[in-house]
Design an enzyme around this catalytic site. Structure first.
Site, PDB file in Angstrom:
ATOM      1  N   LYS A 134       0.844  -1.195   0.000  1.00  0.00           N
ATOM      2  CA  LYS A 134       0.000   0.000   0.000  1.00  0.00           C
ATOM      3  C   LYS A 134       0.881   1.247   0.000  1.00  0.00           C
ATOM      4  CE  LYS A 134      -3.867   1.823   2.830  1.00  0.00           C
ATOM      5  NZ  LYS A 134      -4.737   1.488   3.990  1.00  0.00           N
ATOM      6  N   SER A 192      -9.616   1.364   3.203  1.00  0.00           N
ATOM      7  CA  SER A 192      -8.823   2.203   2.339  1.00  0.00           C
ATOM      8  C   SER A 192      -7.788   1.453   1.508  1.00  0.00           C
ATOM      9  CB  SER A 192      -8.094   3.250   3.186  1.00  0.00           C
ATOM     10  OG  SER A 192      -7.208   2.615   4.091  1.00  0.00           O
ATOM     11  N   SER A 238      -9.545  -1.272   7.215  1.00  0.00           N
ATOM     12  CA  SER A 238      -9.052  -1.063   5.855  1.00  0.00           C
ATOM     13  C   SER A 238      -8.320  -2.233   5.214  1.00  0.00           C
ATOM     14  CB  SER A 238      -8.155   0.164   5.811  1.00  0.00           C
ATOM     15  OG  SER A 238      -8.960   1.310   5.808  1.00  0.00           O
TER      16      SER A 238
HETATM   17  N1  GLN Z   1     -12.911   3.361   6.909  1.00  0.00           N
HETATM   18  C1  GLN Z   1     -12.213   3.666   8.125  1.00  0.00           C
HETATM   19  C2  GLN Z   1     -11.810   5.116   8.133  1.00  0.00           C
HETATM   20  O1  GLN Z   1     -12.111   5.758   7.173  1.00  0.00           O
HETATM   21  C3  GLN Z   1     -11.042   2.765   8.285  1.00  0.00           C
HETATM   22  C4  GLN Z   1      -9.850   3.222   7.574  1.00  0.00           C
HETATM   23  C5  GLN Z   1      -8.662   2.364   7.846  1.00  0.00           C
HETATM   24  O2  GLN Z   1      -8.769   1.288   8.426  1.00  0.00           O
HETATM   25  N2  GLN Z   1      -7.502   2.872   7.465  1.00  0.00           N
HETATM   26  O3  GLN Z   1     -11.236   5.600   9.051  1.00  0.00           O
END
Ligand code: GLN
Length: 477
Positions: free
Chosen positions: A69, A144, A168
């Site tokens: 990532k 994400s 994410s």
């Molecule tokens: N969707 C969650 C957020 O927007 C989780 C994001 C993540 O795990 N990086 O914070």
């Protein structure tokens, strides 16, 4: 399965690397990749092929192409975290996980697209455009870590790294029909990960199978002097060939699942549970009474930490600087640079996080959230007094359409309803594909285990996966 199954068999590392690079080019329309690290990858592959056989055989990931990532630093590669703020940032050092992948012989072929600073559940917050789900290009791969999810699902690579602050890794794994593992907080070093919510963030593998995830985690895990939150936890075991769910006590939070879960998702998860029961597991109702408060708690803690972490992007110490002429003094330079560099969702979270930490509101919001966090953690501790793992869907729905939720942040936040508790409590959790909905989109089963019980978690997940049999790939069902 042994580590050897992760390696390209019968081919050189160079050939495997070329195949992965060609496959990545083929799936370019997914927009899953921000930077192809071809020069770095080729050099690594050549070096591995040049090793004496005995030495290569000792490397657990020798020649395995891996994508990471783009919020993970790899020396000499552009590392954007999906943000215009870091558009031209070239990492001057390796994250600990990158160092460990390199030492294990892995070949890093690409940096994957993601929501800006890992904030999002659909990959639509990336400054570099959304990622498409290989199962249906009109849909989100989740977020994400959507680029990592889509790339593995497409078959271009078998393994990618994601980061998981509130789901994410697991939610995109669920949307893309692959395995995603969030380790126990402290299991894997965060050194070199672009920080979002430091008390929640963990790096972990996104793979085709549970055992692959276990092998990759074994490479990543372990204490790191560069991250004081890592601990010398008891090592875990990667599941062997013969695993079983016989005697496994599976907790199911029925009350939590009573509303808001899509019917097809519910049905697939019930089927998965039935399969586990057929294999000798037993189901038990568990209460997670504070789980209903997990989303607001998470969005207070995560935004508070994010507002502190993102203060460093001021156009001086780090990040994009607005062009001369667009500001008049230091304060307006900060403002102009941050306004240009950050996207709307990031700005929204910095504002919210700064507010909940401010002197007048700290007790009402941030402190309260930390207290509820403790209650959520205690709920799990209580549940684990009588069960080995807790099972539920990874997400309430399958992959939704691109554009469907962008205008409604609160709707978007609800996509995390089942994943954020594991981050608030630090527990390890995994998403394993468990079926397809009526539209042919993958559903994920989430298993959560006690802290540092990755052995138990991976065994349960692998035994389920064995019982389930192979899972289709997009377009090949
Ligand atoms: N969707 C969650 C957020 O927007 C989780 C994001 C993540 O795990 N990086 O914070």
């Amino acid at each position: 399965m042994s580590p050897i199954d992760l390696r390209p068999t019968g081919t050189s590392s160079e050939a495997a690397c070329e195949r992965a690079l060609a496959a990545i080019a083929d799936v370019a329309p997914l927009n899953a990749v921000l930077t192809v690290t071809d020069a770095r990858a080729r050099a690594a592959a050549t070096a591995i092929d040049a090793l004496p056989d005995a030495e290569r055989a000792r490397l657990p990931l020798a020649g395995v192409p891996i994508a990471i990532k783009d919020n993970i630093c790899a020396r000499g590669t552009r590392t954007t975290a999906g943000s215009r703020m870091l558009d031209r940032f070239v990492a001057p050092y390796d994250a600990t996980v990158v160092q460990r992948l390199d030492a294990a012989g892995a070949v890093i072929v690409a940096k994957t697209n993601c929501d800006e600073f890992a904030m999002g559940s659909s990959n639509e917050n990336s400054a570099f455009g959304p990622v498409r789900n290989p199962w249906d290009h009109a849909r989100t791969p989740g977020g994400s870590s959507g680029g990592s999810g889509a790339l593995v699902a497409s078959g271009a690579v078998d393994i990618a790294l994601g980061s998981d602050t509130g789901g994410s890794i697991r939610q995109p794994a669920s949307f893309c029909g692959i395995v995603g593992l969030k380790p126990t907080y402290g299991r894997v070093s965060r050194y070199g990960l672009v920080a979002y919510g430091s008390s929640l963030d963990q790096i972990g593998p996104m793979t085709r199978t549970v055992r692959q995830a276990g092998h990759v985690l074994a490479v990543l895990a372990g204490p790191d002097p560069l991250d004081a939150t890592t601990v010398a936890a008891p090592p875990f075991e990667v599941p062997g060939a013969e695993v079983s769910v016989r005697g496994l006590r599976v907790g199911v939070p029925r009350a939590l699942l009573a509303s808001g879960v899509a019917e097809d998702v519910q049905a697939s998860v019930e089927q998965a549970l039935a399969l586990m029961v057929a294999g000798g597991a037993t189901l038990h109702d568990v209460e997670l009474p504070h789980a209903a408060h997990a989303i607001p708690t998470y969005y207070l803690v995560a935004t508070a930490e994010a507002s502190a972490n993102l203060a460093r992007y001021d156009g001086v110490r780090f990040g994009h600087r607005a062009p001369a002429g667009t500001f008049t003094d230091l304060a307006s330079m900060y403002a102009a640079s941050r306004t240009e560099g950050f996207g709307d969702e990031v700005i929204r979270r910095i504002l919210l996080g700064t507010y909940v930490l401010s002197a007048g509101y700290y007790d009402a919001y941030y402190r309260k959230a930390q207290q509820v966090r403790t209650l959520i953690t205690r709920d799990y501790e209580q549940a684990f007094a009588s069960v080995d793992v807790v099972a539920m869907p990874t997400a309430p729905t399958t992959a939704f359409r691109l554009g469907e939720k962008v205008e409604d942040p609160l709707q978007m936040y609800l996509a995390d309803v089942f994943t954020v508790s594991a981050n608030l409590s630090g527990l390890p959790a995994i998403s394993v594909p468990c079926g397809l909905d009526g539209q042919g989109l993958p559903v994920g089963l989430q298993l959560t285990a006690p802290a540092f019980a990755e052995t138990q978690l991976l065994q349960a997940a692998a035994a389920y996966e064995d019982a389930r049999g192979s899972f289709p790939m997009p377009g090949r069902a």
